[in-house]
Design a protein around this motif. Structure first.
Motif, PDB file in Angstrom:
ATOM      1  N   SER A  96       6.242   2.793  -3.979  1.00 53.90           N
ATOM      2  CA  SER A  96       5.821   1.999  -2.832  1.00 53.90           C
ATOM      3  C   SER A  96       6.516   2.473  -1.573  1.00 53.90           C
ATOM      4  O   SER A  96       7.663   2.924  -1.611  1.00 53.90           O
ATOM      5  N   GLY A 142      -2.481   3.808  -8.615  1.00 50.06           N
ATOM      6  CA  GLY A 142      -1.628   4.210  -7.496  1.00 50.06           C
ATOM      7  C   GLY A 142      -0.776   5.401  -7.873  1.00 50.06           C
ATOM      8  O   GLY A 142      -1.167   6.234  -8.687  1.00 50.06           O
ATOM      9  N   SER A 155       0.827  -1.204   0.000  1.00 51.26           N
ATOM     10  CA  SER A 155       0.000   0.000   0.000  1.00 51.26           C
ATOM     11  C   SER A 155       0.857   1.248   0.000  1.00 51.26           C
ATOM     12  O   SER A 155       1.993   1.254   0.433  1.00 51.26           O
ATOM     13  N   SER A 189      -2.378   8.635 -11.706  1.00 52.81           N
ATOM     14  CA  SER A 189      -2.960   7.748 -10.698  1.00 52.81           C
ATOM     15  C   SER A 189      -3.546   6.489 -11.327  1.00 52.81           C
ATOM     16  O   SER A 189      -3.871   5.536 -10.628  1.00 52.81           O
ATOM     17  N   GLN A 216      -3.791   4.866  -0.018  1.00 51.25           N
ATOM     18  CA  GLN A 216      -4.189   4.187  -1.238  1.00 51.25           C
ATOM     19  C   GLN A 216      -3.819   2.708  -1.170  1.00 51.25           C
ATOM     20  O   GLN A 216      -2.990   2.304  -0.365  1.00 51.25           O
ATOM     21  N   GLN A 217      -4.458   1.937  -1.991  1.00 48.93           N
ATOM     22  CA  GLN A 217      -4.111   0.525  -2.109  1.00 48.93           C
ATOM     23  C   GLN A 217      -3.744   0.273  -3.569  1.00 48.93           C
ATOM     24  O   GLN A 217      -4.567  -0.151  -4.378  1.00 48.93           O
ATOM     25  N   PRO A 218      -2.506   0.565  -3.937  1.00 49.67           N
ATOM     26  CA  PRO A 218      -2.115   0.425  -5.340  1.00 49.67           C
ATOM     27  C   PRO A 218      -2.107  -1.032  -5.778  1.00 49.67           C
ATOM     28  O   PRO A 218      -1.677  -1.918  -5.041  1.00 49.67           O
TER      29      PRO A 218
END
Length: 433
Positions: free
Chosen positions: A95, A80, A57, A219, A61-63
């Motif tokens: 990340s 993400g 994550s 994004s 956000q939770q890419p």
């Protein structure tokens, strides 16, 4: 190529999204490098599962990376903190985790099993790294982006639609024009030729991504185009668009008046288009075929398919029956009104090829008739002994250049008008209420 009007939409994300349009066509289509016809099968693909690549994550956000890859096309959707560098052909997902992702390489063109098509497609690398290693954004863009190539077999009418335009529709239609096209291997003449379709899928000017030295941040990015079968739309992942949806989209794009063969004003004869060919697989007695079809009761037009797609689309949409020898011109069936008839004339030896043009009519709610020429209708008759593998076993000719030279480039036809008349009568019968 006829000049196409290209009123370029105002860019909402800066001047870098301008692209120079020209009116040059390629000097010639790629020759001798279409497909290894006897080892690759592109018409019956089963899609792979759609896994999610593991990813850590980023803040709140939770890419994730969706993998929509299948035997025909590699497609990854990233959501993400995405940083894209065109000059180095890299896409980085940022990340906070120290567990970096194993890099993935992608060539964003929908014919990945065809080494000949893919050899000139630029390779991109997707990776994930810790925040400390990420490059600084030059621009942050909120619009989703799609990365695709105009290399491969671009310039061939069939491949333009099967490998790029239809897959681009399947991939980007969901965004309702709020999507940015990032083109790798950009070719201005191709973009200009297909500008009407591109502009109907995106409200932004196209970016030649290879020329960009800046780090563009997004994004949401999709690299590659969703595709499974040639000139067919049945990708398993949502949103689901059909060939009928694509046909309706094209009718709107080119303002085509007929949705069905029943849509015409006043009484008239059913109209037939015979696609003329001047360089290979010609119908040498085309005039006799035209006279026969007129005698049966058709209003007949015999014409080559030009490079101005708007003109071609309107011509094809105006007819009820389209007749053509196996070749890229039959791609134009996508502009026919529903319930129209497609007649494909198949020269000697070509029945071993993938079925590019006889499956799409079913998806498009068209009627299809195949006509296989007899040996005495082919110019190959008399050139080779009757027991030659040219006639008895075309599959035995494994070298593509040899196959192409014999069957595609040096075979013309003299249609048996009496025999072909039965096919024309069947087409007329199919049009009757």
């Amino acid at each position: 190529m006829d000049n196409e009007e290209a009123n370029v939409a105002t860019s909402k994300i800066g001047s870098i999204f301008a692209v120079r349009f020209t009116q040059w066509l390629p000097g010639a289509f790629l020759l001798g490098c279409i497909i290894m016809l006897f080892t690759a099968v592109y018409t019956v693909f089963e899609s792979y599962p759609v896994p999610l690549l593991k990813y850590s994550s980023i803040g709140n956000q939770q890419p994730i990376i969706h993998n929509f890859s299948n035997p025909r096309s590699d497609v990854y959707e990233m959501i993400g903190d995405i940083r894209l560098n065109g000059s180095s052909a890299t896409i980085l997902m940022v990340s906070n985790s120290e567990n970096n992702m194993t890099p993935v390489t992608v060539k964003p063109y929908a014919r990945k099993a065809d080494n000949c098509a893919m050899q000139n497609v630029r390779e991109w690398k997707i990776t994930a790294e810790a925040n400390v290693a990420s490059p600084r954004c030059s621009q942050t863009i909120t619009t989703p982006a799609v990365v695709f190539s105009t290399a491969g077999y671009s310039g061939n009418h069939f491949h333009d639609f099967s490998d790029t335009l239809l897959p681009l529709y399947l991939t980007s239609r969901q965004f309702n024009r709020s999507v940015l096209f990032l083109v790798t291997n950009a070719q201005d003449w191709w973009i200009s030729k297909h500008y009407t379709i591109l502009d109907s899928l995106s409200s932004y000017n196209i970016l030649d991504i290879d020329s960009q030295n800046e780090v563009l941040c997004f994004s949401r990015v999709i690299i590659g185009l969703k595709a499974d079968k040639d000139l067919r739309a049945d990708h398993p992942s949502p949103p689901h668009y059909s060939m009928l949806d694509f046909a309706q989209f094209l009718r709107n794009v080119y303002s085509l008046g007929r949705e069905s063969v029943k849509d015409f004003h006043g009484f008239r004869l059913p109209r037939m288009l015979i696609i003329s060919r001047q360089h290979s697989r010609r119908i040498n007695n085309e005039g006799d075929v035209v006279d026969m079809a007129r005698g049966v009761g058709f209003d007949v037009i015999a014409e080559e398919m030009g490079h101005n797609i708007d003109s071609v689309a309107h011509l094809v949409n105006s007819v009820d029956v389209m007749v053509g020898v196996h070749g890229a011109g039959l791609t134009n069936q996508i502009f026919l009104p529903k319930d129209a008839v497609v007649i494909q004339i198949m020269p000697i030896g070509l029945d071993v090829l993938p079925h590019f043009y006889d499956f799409p009519p079913k998806d498009l709610k068209l009627r299809y008739i195949g006509y296989s020429v007899s040996l005495n209708e082919s110019s190959l008759f008399g050139k080779y002994p009757m027991d030659s593998e040219v006639f008895t076993n075309p599959r035995a000719i494994q070298e593509y250049e040899e196959f192409k030279s014999i069957y595609l480039d040096n075979q013309d036809l003299n249609i048996d008008v009496s025999k072909f008349r039965e096919t024309i009568l069947k087409a007329k019968e199919l049009l009757e209420p």
